[in-house]
Design a protein around this motif. Sequence first.
Motif, PDB file in Angstrom:
ATOM      1  N   ILE A   1       0.854  -1.193   0.000  1.00 13.72           N
ATOM      2  CA  ILE A   1       0.000   0.000   0.000  1.00 13.72           C
ATOM      3  C   ILE A   1       0.889   1.242   0.000  1.00 13.72           C
ATOM      4  O   ILE A   1       1.797   1.369   0.837  1.00 13.72           O
ATOM      5  N   GLU A   2       0.642   2.135  -0.944  1.00 16.75           N
ATOM      6  CA  GLU A   2       1.312   3.431  -0.968  1.00 16.75           C
ATOM      7  C   GLU A   2       0.348   4.465  -0.383  1.00 16.75           C
ATOM      8  O   GLU A   2      -0.830   4.510  -0.776  1.00 16.75           O
ATOM      9  N   TYR A   3       0.858   5.263   0.542  1.00 19.33           N
ATOM     10  CA  TYR A   3      -0.011   6.201   1.254  1.00 19.33           C
ATOM     11  C   TYR A   3       0.772   7.467   1.571  1.00 19.33           C
ATOM     12  O   TYR A   3       1.957   7.603   1.254  1.00 19.33           O
TER      13      TYR A   3
ATOM     14  N   VAL B   1      -5.980  10.424   6.026  1.00 14.96           N
ATOM     15  CA  VAL B   1      -4.846   9.714   5.457  1.00 14.96           C
ATOM     16  C   VAL B   1      -5.140   9.465   3.977  1.00 14.96           C
ATOM     17  O   VAL B   1      -6.271   9.128   3.605  1.00 14.96           O
ATOM     18  N   ASP B   2      -4.143   9.703   3.128  1.00 16.88           N
ATOM     19  CA  ASP B   2      -4.315   9.538   1.689  1.00 16.88           C
ATOM     20  C   ASP B   2      -3.858   8.135   1.266  1.00 16.88           C
ATOM     21  O   ASP B   2      -2.727   7.729   1.555  1.00 16.88           O
ATOM     22  N   ILE B   3      -4.717   7.406   0.577  1.00 10.62           N
ATOM     23  CA  ILE B   3      -4.353   6.121  -0.029  1.00 10.62           C
ATOM     24  C   ILE B   3      -4.076   6.392  -1.499  1.00 10.62           C
ATOM     25  O   ILE B   3      -4.946   6.892  -2.228  1.00 10.62           O
TER      26      ILE B   3
ATOM     27  N   SER C   1       5.333   3.900   1.725  1.00  9.42           N
ATOM     28  CA  SER C   1       4.956   2.559   1.282  1.00  9.42           C
ATOM     29  C   SER C   1       5.064   1.580   2.440  1.00  9.42           C
ATOM     30  O   SER C   1       6.003   1.652   3.246  1.00  9.42           O
TER      31      SER C   1
ATOM     32  N   ASN D   1      -9.440   4.189   8.142  1.00 11.46           N
ATOM     33  CA  ASN D   1      -8.753   5.201   8.948  1.00 11.46           C
ATOM     34  C   ASN D   1      -9.054   4.935  10.416  1.00 11.46           C
ATOM     35  O   ASN D   1     -10.203   4.732  10.805  1.00 11.46           O
TER      36      ASN D   1
ATOM     37  N   TYR E   1       0.169  11.865   3.382  1.00  9.46           N
ATOM     38  CA  TYR E   1      -0.755  12.908   3.841  1.00  9.46           C
ATOM     39  C   TYR E   1      -0.310  14.223   3.218  1.00  9.46           C
ATOM     40  O   TYR E   1       0.870  14.444   2.946  1.00  9.46           O
TER      41      TYR E   1
END
Length: 568
Positions: free
Chosen positions: A474-476, A560-562, A528, A546, A478
Amino acid sequence: MKVFKKFLPSILISALVFAGCQEYDDTEITSRVDNLESQVAELKALVEKLNSNLTSLVTAVDALNNQDEIVSVEKLPAGNGYTITFRKSGTITVYNGEKGLDGKNGTDGTDGKSPVISIRQDTDGKYYWTLDGEWLLVNNQKVPATAEVTVPKIKVEDGKFLFSTNGTDWTVIGDAGTSGIGLIKNVREDNENNTVIIELSDREIVIPKGQSFALVIKTDEIGIKAGETVSVDYSLVAAENAIVTVLPENGYTVTVNPASGTQGTLGITAPSPVVNASILVVAVNGNGVMSGKILTVSEGKLEVKADATPVSADGGSVTVQITTNLDYEVVIPETAKSWVTLVQTKALRTDKVTFSVAPNTEASQRAAEIEVRVDGAKVQTFNIVQQAKTVVPETWNKANLSSFYPTDDFNYASAQPEDRTSSDNWQGTQILLYNPSKFYTKEPRAIIGLSGAPDALGKLISPLLSGECTTLKIEYGYHFMATMLPSGISFNVKITDQSSSSILMDKNVIFDRSDDTAFKNTRNQVQSVMFENLSISGNFTISITNNGPSGSGNKIRDVVDILNIYWK
């Protein structure tokens, strides 16, 4: 033959009784007897071909397991099958799908059972016999399709096909008068993939064909005088856009003079005085396949013969033949000693010197020039070349997060958390979409913000996925100011089974503000997280939620940005 022994006496008795009563025309009886004899011959030929196919199929499977290659495929003159020749396993004859008897001049009956005999590869990588799509079991054990055990046989008795794996115990598998018996339907060549495909009734066996491209030079040793130029013929077999190159050494010059795309000459000029040399000639075709030859040029007493074909990236061995009456030493360069080692020599007038070549873990080809020395002086060299490791790109599954956006509108930005569905059926609950071009130093294709309000936590839920999942990535990140993330960011990643009753993985990803400077510096930076060594198969669902670490009721706090979701 029992069935015919039972019927024939009855026919003859009827004929005798009839003859005793009156004169009669025996044409019909004669015709029926001839028809029976014809069917006997047809049935015998059919059984012979079926048994031949069983034996051929076993040979083909053993050849496949032994990594043998097919060198030729020829149609039978009658057009009813093929001969297939393997490099090591010999030649087999394969007859196209044979049919049963049609009951000529007889009364049509009901359709019988047409058996399907085939093979299938099990999870252990081995092939076993099947009957009508199910494993053929003897003493509750699968029967291997290999010549290491008895090859099964077929026979006909009382109008039935019988099958045996030991020649003693026979099992009825179908009617001899049916439309056919499944085994080998056809053989075809796939020239694009350089394979031969044997079509069975319910599956295919694919066997590779041998590499046919080759550089041919009829001589491998050349005598030459100082300053002299000699011409050596070469030819190319199955050449396709091939290029011939030469690596001269020790003062020799070599020119390549192609006469056509498949033949030409090499012009070799010796230095003065003449010294021994091994000249490497390599041909590479348009598919990157290499074929090589080493030419030994000398006036002296030492001869080296080495196979110039590059060693596989998996490693192997190279044997070099040295013919001499001198004491000599073999010198491996320091830079190659980590992957080339001298295994053995034999103290004969013709020595065979073997080198062990370690696996190449790099994505580039490597080579070592080996020296042969007499009294400390270099008198001969040859090259060991090893192919590069083939790098197979990883294949990941990926969620289509960009399809959460309205069609082709990546300037869209959510005013409030909303619920949306992607084109691949990921469900977004309480999510916020942001313009990808305005945030992050490495622009993502989509920014899916998960709301952090405790009563409306943002969530992404996958559709029901199937197959295996050993790794989840998962790439995330903010993009809000740190003041909007007083407790950092935190989200939960969960994988459940089809019914959602069993949790297969449950992990929290936490990026707190214990190091406030580091936290602030990662704003708009793609992060990541990788979950590896998972053992998930079948149907499963991925969810990302979240955790809302600050507990604030503000829907745009703790967002939080996915950015991307991958699994394989």
